[in-house]
Every structure is written in C-alpha cells, then in structure tokens.
Design a protein around this motif. Sequence first.
Motif, short mmCIF file in Angstrom:
data_model
loop_
_atom_site.label_atom_id
_atom_site.label_comp_id
_atom_site.label_asym_id
_atom_site.label_seq_id
_atom_site.Cartn_x
_atom_site.Cartn_y
_atom_site.Cartn_z
N VAL A 14 70.99 77.20 -31.82
CA VAL A 14 72.03 77.51 -31.14
C VAL A 14 72.38 78.38 -30.32
N ALA A 15 72.97 78.50 -28.93
CA ALA A 15 73.68 79.91 -28.24
C ALA A 15 74.98 79.03 -27.43
N ASP A 16 75.85 80.26 -28.06
CA ASP A 16 77.17 79.34 -27.16
C ASP A 16 77.41 80.52 -26.64
N TYR A 17 77.92 80.35 -25.14
CA TYR A 17 78.44 81.78 -24.34
C TYR A 17 78.86 81.02 -23.04
N VAL A 18 80.31 82.41 -22.20
CA VAL A 18 81.32 81.35 -21.63
C VAL A 18 81.41 82.88 -19.97
N LEU A 19 80.52 82.25 -18.77
CA LEU A 19 79.94 82.83 -17.58
C LEU A 19 81.79 82.52 -17.28
N VAL A 59 69.22 83.68 -17.26
CA VAL A 59 70.38 84.01 -16.54
C VAL A 59 71.39 84.43 -18.22
N ILE A 60 72.11 83.03 -18.25
CA ILE A 60 73.03 83.33 -19.26
C ILE A 60 73.30 83.90 -20.37
N ALA A 61 71.30 84.03 -21.62
CA ALA A 61 71.55 85.08 -22.29
C ALA A 61 71.15 86.21 -21.58
N ARG A 62 71.59 86.75 -20.42
CA ARG A 62 71.61 87.90 -19.78
C ARG A 62 72.83 88.55 -19.68
N THR A 63 73.67 87.58 -18.90
CA THR A 63 74.86 87.99 -18.40
C THR A 63 76.17 87.85 -19.10
N ALA A 64 76.29 86.15 -20.02
CA ALA A 64 77.15 84.99 -20.08
C ALA A 64 77.71 86.39 -21.33
N THR A 65 79.21 86.03 -21.58
CA THR A 65 79.78 86.73 -22.90
C THR A 65 79.24 85.52 -24.19
N PRO A 66 78.82 85.79 -25.41
CA PRO A 66 79.08 85.30 -26.51
C PRO A 66 80.04 84.77 -26.54
N VAL A 67 80.85 83.63 -27.25
CA VAL A 67 81.44 82.64 -27.20
C VAL A 67 82.74 83.41 -28.08
N GLU A 68 82.10 84.25 -29.32
CA GLU A 68 82.70 84.31 -30.50
C GLU A 68 83.93 85.91 -30.24
N LEU A 69 83.13 86.56 -28.44
CA LEU A 69 83.48 87.69 -28.73
C LEU A 69 84.66 87.60 -27.31
N ALA A 70 84.92 86.47 -27.08
CA ALA A 70 84.91 85.99 -25.62
C ALA A 70 87.04 85.62 -25.77
N PRO A 118 90.97 84.45 -23.28
CA PRO A 118 91.16 84.08 -22.50
C PRO A 118 91.14 84.64 -20.99
N ASP A 119 90.60 86.21 -21.24
CA ASP A 119 91.15 87.70 -20.37
C ASP A 119 89.45 87.67 -20.13
N THR A 120 87.98 87.04 -20.67
CA THR A 120 86.95 87.35 -20.27
C THR A 120 86.56 86.98 -19.08
N GLU A 121 86.38 87.89 -17.99
CA GLU A 121 85.61 87.87 -16.69
C GLU A 121 84.09 88.17 -16.89
N LEU A 122 83.49 87.92 -15.87
CA LEU A 122 82.46 87.95 -15.08
C LEU A 122 82.20 88.96 -14.91
N ASN A 123 80.93 89.66 -15.32
CA ASN A 123 80.71 90.91 -15.29
C ASN A 123 79.37 90.77 -14.00
N THR A 124 80.36 90.77 -12.68
CA THR A 124 79.78 90.48 -11.08
C THR A 124 78.76 91.54 -11.23
N GLU A 125 78.44 92.77 -11.25
CA GLU A 125 77.12 93.52 -10.99
C GLU A 125 76.58 93.34 -12.27
N LEU A 126 76.74 92.99 -13.35
CA LEU A 126 75.11 93.13 -14.43
C LEU A 126 74.36 91.33 -13.70
N PHE A 127 75.58 90.44 -13.58
CA PHE A 127 75.38 88.81 -12.93
C PHE A 127 74.59 88.92 -11.39
N MET A 128 74.84 89.94 -10.74
CA MET A 128 74.29 89.13 -9.68
C MET A 128 72.98 90.57 -9.89
N ALA A 129 72.99 91.86 -10.17
CA ALA A 129 71.14 92.41 -10.84
C ALA A 129 70.48 91.53 -11.70
#
Length: 175
Positions: free
Chosen positions: A11-16, A115-126, A128-139
Amino acid sequence: MSELSAATEFVADYVLGQELRVRILTTAEETDGQFDLTDQVMPVGGMTALHLHARYEERIWVVSGSFDLWAASEHVTLRPGDFYTIGLNVPHAIHAGPDGGRALTLSSPAGFGKVIARTATPVELASPDTELNTELFMAVTEELGDVILGPPGAVPADLGRAEAGSSGATSPRRR
C-alpha cells in the motif's frame, strides 16, 4: 510469508498537490502490467485538468461523495455505487461534488498508478504547503501517453465539436 500475501500487503499513499490523495492498492508490477488499482479522494471543489489517456482506459467506481464527469460530449454526475468507463483517447475532466468524493479507479493496462508513483508526494513527506511539481508531472504524463488538453475548469466542449465528439465513453451504471 507467501508470495500472494506479500503482494496484497503493498500500500502506498500519496498526495498530488492539494487536489488529490491517492492510495495505490495494486501496482503494474503485481499484474504484469495488465492493470493498476487506486483509491482516490478529491476534496470539495477539486478538479482535474482536461486530459486524455492514449495508452490506458479508466474505470471509476464511486465509493462516497460525488463527481461531475465530462467525457467527450457527455456530462454526468456520479454518486456512490455508480461506475463509469473512460475509453482510450477520450477527453475528460472530473470535478468533486459539494462533499468531495472518493472513488476506486482501475486503469487497464496499468497507467495511472505509475503516474502517481512517479510524480506525487508520499503522504509522510507532505505538508499543507505541498504543491504539484508541474514540470515533473508533465514530463511523466507525456512519457506514459497522457495528454493535458486544458487547465482545471476546462471541459471537452471547450475543444470544439469536432474533437469533443470522439467515442469511447460509457454511461454510468448503478451497482
């Protein structure tokens, strides 16, 4: 521990960014690339960018809350128990309802979990200020065959009638 129990314990939890919380329940590696399964929570007012998937279909089953979904020329509101298939190359956008929404999403062949595993932030590292890395997400999305067609708030009708009329979406079904 058996091979089966080891696989089911992943199980892996992420935020985008702040728009989506995703738990990867089944990975492409576990299914030999045939599918992946995610549990997604979108907050009130959250909305995806207008996009399409050129390499995988999405099957969405709503667990709680609601979603407005625009797929090609169709607009539906999905509620708990509703199921919807978004076919290949179908422009679509999803907007969480007044109480937010939670859905299980099966991508076949596997795609969204990657997509999530490669671009999102693991919950434990997130935070309230966590933002999407748009450049990485688009690539990564481009590499995996996703095409961003417009910003959050755009719907397929914004592309014009010729492009929005593609087929491949199916109507919601109650289970």
